[in-house]
Design an enzyme around this catalytic site. Sequence first.
Site, PDB file in Angstrom:
ATOM      1  N   CYS A   1       0.815  -1.222   0.000  1.00 20.05           N
ATOM      2  CA  CYS A   1       0.000   0.000   0.000  1.00 20.05           C
ATOM      3  C   CYS A   1       0.851   1.276   0.000  1.00 20.05           C
ATOM      4  CB  CYS A   1      -0.951   0.011   1.187  1.00 20.05           C
ATOM      5  SG  CYS A   1      -2.095  -1.368   1.186  1.00 20.05           S
TER       6      CYS A   1
ATOM      7  N   HIS B   1      -3.067   7.393   2.954  1.00 17.94           N
ATOM      8  CA  HIS B   1      -3.544   6.127   2.387  1.00 17.94           C
ATOM      9  C   HIS B   1      -4.940   5.852   2.950  1.00 17.94           C
ATOM     10  CE1 HIS B   1      -4.032   2.045   1.313  1.00 17.94           C
ATOM     11  NE2 HIS B   1      -3.624   1.515   2.458  1.00 17.94           N
TER      12      HIS B   1
ATOM     13  N   ASN C   1     -10.051   0.223   0.529  1.00 11.85           N
ATOM     14  CA  ASN C   1      -8.588   0.298   0.493  1.00 11.85           C
ATOM     15  C   ASN C   1      -8.095  -0.198  -0.869  1.00 11.85           C
ATOM     16  OD1 ASN C   1      -5.843  -0.186   0.738  1.00 11.85           O
ATOM     17  ND2 ASN C   1      -5.976  -1.028   2.803  1.00 11.85           N
TER      18      ASN C   1
HETATM   19  O1  UT7 Z   1      -3.262  -1.014   3.802  1.00 15.33           O
HETATM   20  C1  UT7 Z   1      -3.119  -1.567   5.085  1.00 15.33           C
HETATM   21  C2  UT7 Z   1      -4.203  -2.557   5.235  1.00 15.33           C
HETATM   22  N1  UT7 Z   1      -4.742  -2.869   6.484  1.00 15.33           N
HETATM   23  C3  UT7 Z   1      -5.313  -2.024   7.365  1.00 15.33           C
HETATM   24  O2  UT7 Z   1      -5.282  -0.832   7.308  1.00 15.33           O
HETATM   25  C4  UT7 Z   1      -6.058  -2.703   8.472  1.00 15.33           C
HETATM   26  C5  UT7 Z   1      -5.927  -2.032   9.803  1.00 15.33           C
HETATM   27  N2  UT7 Z   1      -6.870  -2.640  10.745  1.00 15.33           N
HETATM   28  C6  UT7 Z   1      -8.184  -2.365  10.706  1.00 15.33           C
HETATM   29  O3  UT7 Z   1      -8.637  -1.586   9.894  1.00 15.33           O
HETATM   30  C7  UT7 Z   1      -9.082  -3.004  11.753  1.00 15.33           C
HETATM   31  O4  UT7 Z   1      -8.270  -3.726  12.650  1.00 15.33           O
HETATM   32  C8  UT7 Z   1     -10.142  -3.948  11.135  1.00 15.33           C
HETATM   33  C9  UT7 Z   1     -11.191  -3.122  10.380  1.00 15.33           C
HETATM   34  C10 UT7 Z   1      -9.516  -4.945  10.191  1.00 15.33           C
HETATM   35  C11 UT7 Z   1     -10.872  -4.722  12.242  1.00 15.33           C
HETATM   36  O5  UT7 Z   1     -11.495  -3.814  13.134  1.00 15.33           O
HETATM   37  P1  UT7 Z   1     -11.333  -3.988  14.712  1.00 15.33           P
HETATM   38  O6  UT7 Z   1     -12.155  -2.945  15.340  1.00 15.33           O
HETATM   39  O7  UT7 Z   1      -9.850  -4.004  14.999  1.00 15.33           O
HETATM   40  O8  UT7 Z   1     -12.003  -5.379  14.974  1.00 15.33           O
HETATM   41  P2  UT7 Z   1     -11.362  -6.707  15.586  1.00 15.33           P
HETATM   42  O9  UT7 Z   1     -10.414  -7.327  14.610  1.00 15.33           O
HETATM   43  O10 UT7 Z   1     -10.835  -6.406  16.958  1.00 15.33           O
HETATM   44  O11 UT7 Z   1     -12.616  -7.632  15.698  1.00 15.33           O
HETATM   45  C12 UT7 Z   1     -13.718  -7.326  16.583  1.00 15.33           C
HETATM   46  C13 UT7 Z   1     -14.809  -8.352  16.354  1.00 15.33           C
HETATM   47  C14 UT7 Z   1     -14.299  -9.782  16.359  1.00 15.33           C
HETATM   48  O12 UT7 Z   1     -15.283 -10.579  16.959  1.00 15.33           O
HETATM   49  P3  UT7 Z   1     -15.127 -11.056  18.502  1.00 15.33           P
HETATM   50  O13 UT7 Z   1     -13.849 -11.859  18.538  1.00 15.33           O
HETATM   51  O14 UT7 Z   1     -15.069  -9.806  19.298  1.00 15.33           O
HETATM   52  O15 UT7 Z   1     -16.356 -11.877  18.723  1.00 15.33           O
HETATM   53  C15 UT7 Z   1     -14.236 -10.145  14.901  1.00 15.33           C
HETATM   54  O16 UT7 Z   1     -14.367 -11.523  14.665  1.00 15.33           O
HETATM   55  O17 UT7 Z   1     -15.408  -8.157  15.071  1.00 15.33           O
HETATM   56  C16 UT7 Z   1     -15.405  -9.390  14.357  1.00 15.33           C
HETATM   57  N3  UT7 Z   1     -15.321  -9.095  12.934  1.00 15.33           N
HETATM   58  C17 UT7 Z   1     -16.387  -8.829  12.163  1.00 15.33           C
HETATM   59  N4  UT7 Z   1     -17.695  -8.778  12.458  1.00 15.33           N
HETATM   60  C18 UT7 Z   1     -18.535  -8.466  11.451  1.00 15.33           C
HETATM   61  C19 UT7 Z   1     -14.201  -9.013  12.169  1.00 15.33           C
HETATM   62  N5  UT7 Z   1     -14.544  -8.691  10.908  1.00 15.33           N
HETATM   63  C20 UT7 Z   1     -15.890  -8.588  10.883  1.00 15.33           C
HETATM   64  C21 UT7 Z   1     -16.815  -8.273   9.877  1.00 15.33           C
HETATM   65  N6  UT7 Z   1     -18.122  -8.212  10.200  1.00 15.33           N
HETATM   66  N7  UT7 Z   1     -16.458  -8.008   8.599  1.00 15.33           N
END
Ligand code: UT7
Length: 334
Positions: free
Chosen positions: A113, A252, A282
């Site tokens: 990215c 980004h 993204n």
């Molecule tokens: O170019 C670089 C690319 N990458 C990035 O910029 C990614 C940077 N990270 C992020 O943007 C965030 O970490 C995410 C958007 C990927 C995830 O958001 P988060 O607030 O950090 O969520 P999390 O990973 O802590 O997950 C919270 C909950 C989990 O469930 P439990 O374990 O609390 O029951 C996940 O399983 O949300 C769940 N979850 C979802 N639920 C519904 C993860 N993805 C999804 C989804 N829909 N798509």
Amino acid sequence: MTTHACITGIGSYLPERILTNRDLEAMVDTSEEWIVARTGIRERRMVAEGEATSHLAVRAAEHALADAGVQPSGIDLLVLGTSSPDMIFPATACLVQEALGMTCPAYDVNAACSGFVFALHAGVTAIESGRASRVLVIGADALTRHIDFADRTTCVLFGDGAGAVVLEASDEPGVLGIVLGSDGSGAGLLKIPAGGSARPVTPGGARDASRFVQMNGNEVFRFAVNAIPTATLEALEASGHSIDDLAWLVPHQANQRILNTVEQRLGIPPERVFSHVETTGNTSAASIPLALDDLYTSGRIASGDLVALVGFGAGLTWGAAVVRWTKPRSTEEN
Ligand code: UT7
């Protein structure tokens, strides 16, 4: 006299197919509410069957060349940032070169990215050293080709697109300061493990998670909210400017929550931090030139404005460029 690199043309391209959060609800256990609250994304674009990264790059490059009023034959060097090349080799830049009828050296840069900022650095360096007068710099990715649409933790984030700029040698400063960084100790945080020499894709291509984007979202988030402010401040210092001098921060476009955190950490008003992540998702290396082109074509950036472009991504990699915008305000409505 010092030779500087100025952006004289800009263009971008998004594929036609729109993938909405509602579409994703039908594919994985997710919801419009979760995606919007956690990422700010409502829709993203996706390449069509038969369409590849080079096709997006060619369209963006055509727009940038037309905007600069430069013929393809007038370009001395083509640098393309991508981590989703059409093939492992030849370089996607060579496919773009052929499609545009160019004859100059052309190569790819893979900084995920951060690819556009790394490619921009190569172009700026070539111009400042006197080895090139006009460089076409492209950021293009079709990461939806490498997404497991059964994995809700990644499939809601990424979209496809391309953006390009023409850099030309000038006596007037354009790109004022540019910094890059890499930290391979974080290589495992964001990757596509298979398809390279370490884990070649086997004949038959059984469905295997290692063929798709894998990410530790929480760690990448933590990295991003540190890397963006640090790189921005370093590039500003290299250019002799401060946050208050910026008309626009163009980060980004990965996640609106990352941008909100960056605004707080840098103490920059949200109205000076560009975001259209809601409609693009993204787009990896395409994200910064797509955002810059949106600012330009919507008439929100004018000659003399100071802009900081800042990227981060797999590698880990990061980079920032502080640019004095030298093109007049666009009158074209977006
Ligand atoms: O170019 C670089 C690319 N990458 C990035 O910029 C990614 C940077 N990270 C992020 O943007 C965030 O970490 C995410 C958007 C990927 C995830 O958001 P988060 O607030 O950090 O969520 P999390 O990973 O802590 O997950 C919270 C909950 C989990 O469930 P439990 O374990 O609390 O029951 C996940 O399983 O949300 C769940 N979850 C979802 N639920 C519904 C993860 N993805 C999804 C989804 N829909 N798509």
